[in-house]
Design a protein around this motif. Structure first.
Motif, PDB file in Angstrom:
ATOM      1  N   LEU A 239      -8.735   9.706  -2.402  1.00  0.00           N
ATOM      2  CA  LEU A 239      -7.299   8.712  -2.707  1.00  0.00           C
ATOM      3  C   LEU A 239      -6.513   8.958  -1.871  1.00  0.00           C
ATOM      4  O   LEU A 239      -5.955  10.670  -1.619  1.00  0.00           O
ATOM      5  N   LEU A 240      -5.876   8.157  -1.405  1.00  0.00           N
ATOM      6  CA  LEU A 240      -4.110   8.251  -0.052  1.00  0.00           C
ATOM      7  C   LEU A 240      -3.331   7.116   0.198  1.00  0.00           C
ATOM      8  O   LEU A 240      -3.523   6.091  -0.065  1.00  0.00           O
ATOM      9  N   ALA A 241      -2.272   8.580  -0.137  1.00  0.00           N
ATOM     10  CA  ALA A 241      -1.021   7.878  -1.017  1.00  0.00           C
ATOM     11  C   ALA A 241      -0.696   7.656   0.987  1.00  0.00           C
ATOM     12  O   ALA A 241      -0.703   9.078   1.688  1.00  0.00           O
ATOM     13  N   LEU A 242       0.148   6.743   1.585  1.00  0.00           N
ATOM     14  CA  LEU A 242      -0.110   6.687   2.715  1.00  0.00           C
ATOM     15  C   LEU A 242       1.794   5.788   3.398  1.00  0.00           C
ATOM     16  O   LEU A 242       2.074   4.747   2.646  1.00  0.00           O
ATOM     17  N   ARG A 243       2.471   6.736   4.067  1.00  0.00           N
ATOM     18  CA  ARG A 243       3.935   6.310   3.906  1.00  0.00           C
ATOM     19  C   ARG A 243       3.466   4.999   5.065  1.00  0.00           C
ATOM     20  O   ARG A 243       2.821   4.890   6.317  1.00  0.00           O
ATOM     21  N   GLY A 244       4.639   3.622   4.668  1.00  0.00           N
ATOM     22  CA  GLY A 244       4.494   2.730   5.326  1.00  0.00           C
ATOM     23  C   GLY A 244       3.699   1.620   5.127  1.00  0.00           C
ATOM     24  O   GLY A 244       2.723   1.716   4.201  1.00  0.00           O
ATOM     25  N   GLU A 245       4.436   0.346   5.765  1.00  0.00           N
ATOM     26  CA  GLU A 245       3.751  -0.767   5.488  1.00  0.00           C
ATOM     27  C   GLU A 245       1.993  -0.621   5.581  1.00  0.00           C
ATOM     28  O   GLU A 245       1.490  -0.647   6.925  1.00  0.00           O
ATOM     29  N   ARG A 246       1.358  -1.439   4.601  1.00  0.00           N
ATOM     30  CA  ARG A 246      -0.480  -1.443   5.372  1.00  0.00           C
ATOM     31  C   ARG A 246      -0.152  -3.081   6.301  1.00  0.00           C
ATOM     32  O   ARG A 246       0.477  -4.211   6.617  1.00  0.00           O
ATOM     33  N   PRO A 247      -0.406  -1.966   8.102  1.00  0.00           N
ATOM     34  CA  PRO A 247      -0.267  -3.065   8.830  1.00  0.00           C
ATOM     35  C   PRO A 247      -1.038  -4.758   8.689  1.00  0.00           C
ATOM     36  O   PRO A 247      -2.135  -4.306   8.190  1.00  0.00           O
ATOM     37  N   ASP A 248      -0.677  -5.845   8.803  1.00  0.00           N
ATOM     38  CA  ASP A 248      -0.387  -7.382   9.270  1.00  0.00           C
ATOM     39  C   ASP A 248      -2.224  -6.842  10.127  1.00  0.00           C
ATOM     40  O   ASP A 248      -2.812  -6.430  10.971  1.00  0.00           O
ATOM     41  N   GLY A 249      -3.568  -8.007   9.240  1.00  0.00           N
ATOM     42  CA  GLY A 249      -4.595  -7.374  10.213  1.00  0.00           C
ATOM     43  C   GLY A 249      -5.805  -6.550   9.966  1.00  0.00           C
ATOM     44  O   GLY A 249      -6.474  -7.179  10.575  1.00  0.00           O
ATOM     45  N   VAL A 250      -5.202  -5.575   9.099  1.00  0.00           N
ATOM     46  CA  VAL A 250      -6.207  -4.993   9.020  1.00  0.00           C
ATOM     47  C   VAL A 250      -7.676  -5.135   8.076  1.00  0.00           C
ATOM     48  O   VAL A 250      -6.847  -5.935   7.239  1.00  0.00           O
TER      49      VAL A 250
ATOM     50  N   ALA B 294      -2.076   1.733   0.175  1.00  0.00           N
ATOM     51  CA  ALA B 294      -2.626   2.992  -0.400  1.00  0.00           C
ATOM     52  C   ALA B 294      -4.146   2.772  -0.361  1.00  0.00           C
ATOM     53  O   ALA B 294      -3.967   1.438  -0.421  1.00  0.00           O
ATOM     54  N   ALA B 295      -4.621   3.384   0.683  1.00  0.00           N
ATOM     55  CA  ALA B 295      -6.318   3.746   0.163  1.00  0.00           C
ATOM     56  C   ALA B 295      -7.151   4.604  -0.308  1.00  0.00           C
ATOM     57  O   ALA B 295      -7.084   5.109  -0.856  1.00  0.00           O
ATOM     58  N   VAL B 296      -8.491   4.159  -0.134  1.00  0.00           N
ATOM     59  CA  VAL B 296      -9.004   4.934  -0.971  1.00  0.00           C
ATOM     60  C   VAL B 296     -10.631   4.597   0.557  1.00  0.00           C
ATOM     61  O   VAL B 296     -10.999   4.056   0.785  1.00  0.00           O
TER      62      VAL B 296
END
Length: 479
Positions: free
Chosen positions: A301-312, A360-362
């Motif tokens: 489980l990954l807590a990521l700084r910053g917004e999810r980029p468009d188009g991911v 948030a990413a997994v």
């Protein structure tokens, strides 16, 4: 009206309880844990929220039917359901990248043709067409009906080889399909992934598994806003609306039997406090015992700084660069974690999963279960988390600079929370191989006892668990 006790509040138990209460039975559901959902677990920290089990849904019609039959509402009235498009992006073993559309066989063929050559797209499409034949031949007996008393017709693999005639040999395994019909290591990696995600060895699993990529690429993949835990919550609400007696923190020790000699049947359950709960029917949603050695999942489980980029892309699959090493690590004589495994990187476009301005990413990987590998060793878990994250960064290198924190979950966690032996993940039921890949039936040798969930017919996977509940409700019948 029958008195029914359901053991376990996993999705199979919840769905069966809702269906049976709706038709007039008195249903009591006993769950040892303090909460519901089974494999659909949840982890929350610092405003980040993660599914700890499945994250995507196929065949949502199963849960549309559940909501309609138990409350005359649409699934979309209970949860926000979104089609995932593109369906998946892939980083193939040779470094080639390809993005595949959701629910469009024509666009998948076109994308593979553009990335790997026109012949590759044609070969993949032809294989899926034969997977369609498997789907059509086995959909009803394998997914929608009880396992027949004589399952021998399902012992034969209905996959039809590309070549016909007296000299044509039907492929016995999924790997045979890849070698004879796909003839491309990159396409083989795409096909292998469908087996590996369920802990199945492509060198052993029957060719009939081709119906999984056919189904997914034909009918699509879906995401529930808030994660699949939101779907578990919706089914729980339906149980509450149908006045199911929900008893959390209530462990069932064993099924109680009664009746005259030779005519014993299930008559209730013995609870951990020593009391007996009488029942006319018992439905067991617990993980099957005695299933050892089947792979489980390692989740990062990954807590990521910053917004999810468009188009991911929502889902990116990073394929193992060394197929032989991965298969040996999972299915060889000495199972071990593969250092560069096939993995899924899941990055949902869902603002409810993270604090404002963050993501948030997994990452999920199929790994050996607890037992052959000691997943309770913190040093081993940390070292493997390092290896998995490094491998995932091949597809998304920017994640390394944005990482706030990570949390690893192993088959040992799954075993502790769900009771699944070794934290194993139940695979789907498959025809062929003389019945070796058929899940056990929903009925039991003991009258009055039924089995529901991923460890029984028609096997693992959220859609099939819902189908299992439908089958069991039909077997029990109306009052």
């Amino acid at each position: 009206m029958a008195r029914i006790v359901v053991i376990g509040a996993g999705m199979g138990g919840l769905a069966a309880a809702a269906r049976l209460a709706t038709v007039g039975h008195k249903v009591t559901l006993c769950e040892a844990a303090p909460t519901h959902g089974g494999m659909l677990g949840w982890y929350e920290r610092d405003g980040f929220r993660f599914d700890t089990g499945p994250t995507l849904l196929t065949l949502p019609a199963v849960y549309r039917d559940l909501m309609l039959k138990t409350g005359r509402t649409r699934l979309e009235d209970e949860v926000e359901l979104r089609s995932v498009d593109p369906g998946s992006a892939h980083l193939l073993p040779d470094g080639t990248r390809v993005t595949l559309a959701n629910a469009s066989l024509a666009r998948v063929e076109s994308a593979l043709g553009a990335a790997l050559g026109a012949d590759a797209g044609v070969r993949w499409a032809a294989m899926l067409e034969r997977g369609r034949g498997v789907w059509e031949a086995t959909r009803r007996p394998l997914l929608e009906e009880p396992l027949p008393d004589d399952p021998s017709p399902l012992h034969r693999d209905p996959y039809v080889p590309a070549r016909r005639g007296l000299l044509a040999r039907a492929p016995r395994t999924l790997a045979d399909v890849a070698r004879r019909e796909l003839r491309d290591a990159r396409l083989t990696a795409l096909l292998d992934e469908y087996a590996l995600r369920f802990g199945l060895d492509p060198e052993r699993v029957p060719a009939s598994l081709t119906w999984l990529p056919y189904m997914e690429q034909s009918f699509g993949v879906w995401y529930v806003t808030g994660g699949l835990r939101a779907l578990a919550d919706a089914v729980l609400r339906r149980c509450q609306a149908r006045r199911v007696d929900l008893r959390f923190g209530t462990r069932v020790e064993q099924v109680v039997t009664g009746g005259s000699l030779g005519e014993e049947r299930a008559t209730g359950v013995l609870l951990a406090d020593g009391s007996v709960l009488d029942a006319d029917v018992v439905i067991d949603n617990r993980a099957p015992t005695g299933v050892t050695g089947a792979p489980g999942r390692f989740t990062l489980l990954l807590a990521l700084r910053g917004e999810r980029p468009d188009g991911v892309p929502h889902r990116t699959v990073v394929h193992a660069p060394d197929r032989a090493d991965e298969l040996d690590a999972l299915f060889g004589r000495a199972p071990r974690p593969c250092e560069q495994p096939t993995l899924q990187l899941l990055r949902p476009d869902d603002a409810t999963l993270a604090p404002a301005g963050h993501e948030a990413a997994v990452v999920t990987v199929t790994v050996p279960p607890q037992g052959p590998v000691d997943w309770t060793d913190p040093a081993r878990v940390s070292a493997y988390a390092d290896a998995v994250l490094t491998h995932a960064l091949r597809a998304a290198p920017e994640l390394g600079d944005r990482l706030l924190w990570r949390h690893a979950r192993t088959p040992a966690d799954t075993a502790a929370e769900t009771g699944a032996p070794g934290g194993s993940v139940p695979p789907p039921s498959l025809p062929g191989a003389d019945g070796a890949f058929l899940a056990p039936p929903n009925t039991d040798a003991l009258p009055g006892l039924f089995h529901v969930g991923g460890g029984t017919h028609p096997g693992g996977g959220l859609a099939r668990v819902g189908m299992s509940a439908t089958v069991v409700a039909g077997l029990v019948g109306t009052p």
